[in-house]
Design a protein around this motif. Structure first.
Motif, PDB file in Angstrom:
ATOM      1  N   ARG A  39       0.639  -1.163  -0.121  1.00  0.00           N
ATOM      2  CA  ARG A  39      -0.473  -0.197   0.374  1.00  0.00           C
ATOM      3  C   ARG A  39       0.682   1.557   0.080  1.00  0.00           C
ATOM      4  NH1 ARG A  39      -1.606   2.609   4.431  1.00  0.00           N
ATOM      5  NH2 ARG A  39      -1.611   0.613   5.487  1.00  0.00           N
ATOM      6  N   ASP A  42      -2.264   7.299   3.085  1.00  0.00           N
ATOM      7  CA  ASP A  42      -3.244   5.867   3.969  1.00  0.00           C
ATOM      8  C   ASP A  42      -4.465   6.455   3.119  1.00  0.00           C
ATOM      9  OD1 ASP A  42      -2.616   8.753   4.193  1.00  0.00           O
ATOM     10  OD2 ASP A  42      -2.287   8.267   5.814  1.00  0.00           O
ATOM     11  N   ASP A  46      -8.094   1.783   0.763  1.00  0.00           N
ATOM     12  CA  ASP A  46      -7.053   1.179   0.915  1.00  0.00           C
ATOM     13  C   ASP A  46      -6.900   0.399   1.950  1.00  0.00           C
ATOM     14  OD1 ASP A  46      -6.995   2.102  -1.618  1.00  0.00           O
ATOM     15  OD2 ASP A  46      -4.736   2.867  -1.487  1.00  0.00           O
ATOM     16  N   MET A  47      -7.182   1.127   3.373  1.00  0.00           N
ATOM     17  CA  MET A  47      -6.299   0.405   4.450  1.00  0.00           C
ATOM     18  C   MET A  47      -8.035  -0.939   4.822  1.00  0.00           C
ATOM     19  SD  MET A  47      -4.846   3.813   6.231  1.00  0.00           S
ATOM     20  CE  MET A  47      -4.312   3.252   7.739  1.00  0.00           C
ATOM     21  N   GLU A  50      -7.754  -3.814   2.903  1.00  0.00           N
ATOM     22  CA  GLU A  50      -5.901  -4.668   3.430  1.00  0.00           C
ATOM     23  C   GLU A  50      -6.950  -4.781   4.451  1.00  0.00           C
ATOM     24  OE1 GLU A  50      -3.265  -1.458   3.534  1.00  0.00           O
ATOM     25  OE2 GLU A  50      -1.524  -3.529   4.404  1.00  0.00           O
ATOM     26  N   HIS A  66       2.786  -7.369   5.083  1.00  0.00           N
ATOM     27  CA  HIS A  66       2.342  -5.880   4.675  1.00  0.00           C
ATOM     28  C   HIS A  66       3.683  -5.266   4.587  1.00  0.00           C
ATOM     29  CE1 HIS A  66      -2.043  -6.489   6.541  1.00  0.00           C
ATOM     30  NE2 HIS A  66      -1.405  -7.584   6.895  1.00  0.00           N
ATOM     31  N   THR A  68       4.023  -1.164   3.003  1.00  0.00           N
ATOM     32  CA  THR A  68       3.277  -0.093   3.928  1.00  0.00           C
ATOM     33  C   THR A  68       4.882   1.115   3.246  1.00  0.00           C
ATOM     34  OG1 THR A  68       1.837  -0.534   5.535  1.00  0.00           O
ATOM     35  CG2 THR A  68       1.666   1.686   4.793  1.00  0.00           C
ATOM     36  N   ASP A  70       5.344   5.384   2.174  1.00  0.00           N
ATOM     37  CA  ASP A  70       4.990   6.759   2.340  1.00  0.00           C
ATOM     38  C   ASP A  70       4.657   7.288   0.474  1.00  0.00           C
ATOM     39  OD1 ASP A  70       5.495   6.777   4.911  1.00  0.00           O
ATOM     40  OD2 ASP A  70       7.548   8.380   4.136  1.00  0.00           O
ATOM     41  N   CYS A  78       9.335   3.231  -5.352  1.00  0.00           N
ATOM     42  CA  CYS A  78       8.980   1.979  -5.232  1.00  0.00           C
ATOM     43  C   CYS A  78       8.498   0.514  -5.623  1.00  0.00           C
ATOM     44  CB  CYS A  78       7.020   3.357  -5.670  1.00  0.00           C
ATOM     45  SG  CYS A  78       5.473   1.636  -5.735  1.00  0.00           S
TER      46      CYS A  78
END
Ligand code: NDP
Length: 284
Positions: A39, A42, A46-47, A50, A66, A68, A70, A78
Motif C-alpha cells: 500500500r 494511507d 485502501d486500509m 487491506e 504488509h 506500507t 509513504d 516504490c
C-alpha cells in the motif's frame, strides 16, 4: 416473479473449502503460502480493503505481509520495493493496492511486478494470457463476477451480456472472460449513446462505473440478471452500489446486493490464485 438475491458470501465459502485443503497440502510439502499487500499512502478505502483481505486470508491459514510506503515515496523507491518482493522467496503473491498516487506511473508498476507473483492479474504478461485465452492469473473482481454467475447457474453460453464500464481492472478483462464463456458481449462506457435503451435489451447487465445508484429501472428489461460491481461511499460511512437496488430488484430476476455481492468474492479469488501459483511452482 420471485427475485433471487445473488449473495457473494455463499460463492466465496464454496471456493474457500478448496483453498483450505490446497493450503494444507502446500504446508505439508513445506510451503507456507504468503501474500504481500503493498500500500502506498494511507487512503482509508485502501486500509479498509487491506484489513478485510487480511482477515479473510487468515481464515484460510494464509500469511499476509504488509508493505506500507509513504504517500510521497518516489517512483524509483516504490519500484525497488516491488523488486524486493519479486526476489523474496517467502512471498508467493503480491497485491498492489490501486490507484497509486499520481506521481507513480501505474504502467511502470505493472512492468516491475513479476508475472509469477501477480495474483491480481495486473501485468501485461498476464493480460496477454487472458487475451489469448491461455492459463494465467487474471484480475480478481471480474473473475469473481464469472464465478458468481457460475455458482448461481446463470447460463452464459449464447447469452447477450452488457458490461457498463471499460476499465483495465474490471470492464475489459470481464468482457474477455465472458467471451471465453461463449457469451455475446457488448461493452458500454461514458460516451455510449442511449444507454438506458441499449441496456434494457440485455439478458445480463454488469454495471461497473463507480456512480452511486446510476442504473435505475429504466435500464433494465423484465427478468434480466443484474450484477452490481460498484462500491460507492455513502454519507453515513457505508457503501452503496451502481444500481438502484430497491427499484431494479422489482424488475430483475436476479441481482447482486451491495454490500454482500461481488465485493465478497474478490479476496477469495485472490487467495485462489495465490495457492494456484504456489502449486505451479512447488508441486509439479
Ligand atoms: P474506473 O473509474 O476505472 O472506470 C469507470 C468506467 O465506467 C469507465 O470505463 C467509464 O467510461 C465508465 N463510466 C463512467 N461514468 C459512466 C456513465 N455515466 N455511463 C456509462 N459509463 C460510465 O472504475 P473501476 O472500473 O475501477 O471501478 C468501477 C466501480 O467498481 C467502482 O465503483 C469501484 O469502486 C468498483 N470496484 C469494485 C471492486 C470489487 O471488488 N467489488 C473492485 C474494483 C472496483 P469511460 O471509459 O468512457 O471514462
Amino acid at each position: 416473479m420471485e427475485i433471487k438475491e445473488l449473495k457473494g458470501l455463499a460463492v466465496a465459502n464454496s471456493i474457500k473449502e478448496q483453498i483450505v485443503s490446497k493450503v494444507k497440502r502446500l504446508k505439508a510439502n513445506g510451503v507456507n503460502p504468503c501474500v504481500a499487500i503493498l500500500r502506498v499512502g494511507d487512503n482509508p478505502d485502501d486500509m479498509a480493503y487491506e484489513n478485510g483481505a487480511t482477515k479473510r486470508m487468515a481464515g484460510m491459514e494464509i500469511d499476509v505481509k504488509h508493505i506500507t510506503l509513504d504517500g510521497d515515496i518516489s517512483e524509483e523507491n516504490c519500484l525497488d520495493a516491488i523488486e524486493k518482493l519479486n526476489r523474496d522467496e517467502t512471498v508467493h503473491g503480491v497485491l498492489i493496492l490501486m490507484p497509486l498516487p499520481k506521481h507513480i506511473r501505474e504502467d511502470a508498476v505493472r512492468k516491475a511486478l513479476s508475472p509469477e507473483k501477480d495474483i491480481d492479474g495486473i501485468t501485461s504478461a498476464n493480460m496477454a494470457r487472458l487475451f489469448m485465452q491461455r492459463e494465467g492469473m487474471v484480475p480478481c473482481t471480474p473473475k469473481g463476477v464469472v464465478e458468481l454467475l457460475k455458482y448461481y447457474e446463470i447460463p452464459l453460453q449464447g447469452k447477450r451480456v452488457l458490461i457498463i464500464g471499460r476499465s483495465l481492472i474490471v470492464g475489459k478483462p470481464l468482457a474477455l472472460m465472458l467471451l471465453n464463456e461463449n457469451a455475446t458481449v457488448t461493452i458500454a462506457h461514458s460516451r455510449t449513446e442511449n444507454l438506458s435503451k441499449l441496456s434494457s435489451e440485455f439478458d445480463i447487465v454488469v454495471c461497473a462505473i463507480g456512480k452511486a445508484r446510476f442504473l435505475t429501472k429504466e435500464f433494465v428489461k423484465d427478468g434480466a440478471v443484474i450484477i452490481d460491481v460498484g462500491i460507492n461511499p455513502t454519507p453515513d460511512g457505508g457503501i452503496t452500489g451502481d444500481v438502484e437496488y430497491e427499484t431494479v430488484s422489482k424488475k430483475a430476476s436476479a441481482i447482486t446486493p451491495v454490500p454482500g455481492g461481488v465485493g465478497s468474492v474478490t479476496t477469495t479469488i485472490l487467495a485462489k490464485q495465490l495457492v494456484e501459483t504456489c502449486e505451479r511452482q512447488y508441486l509439479k
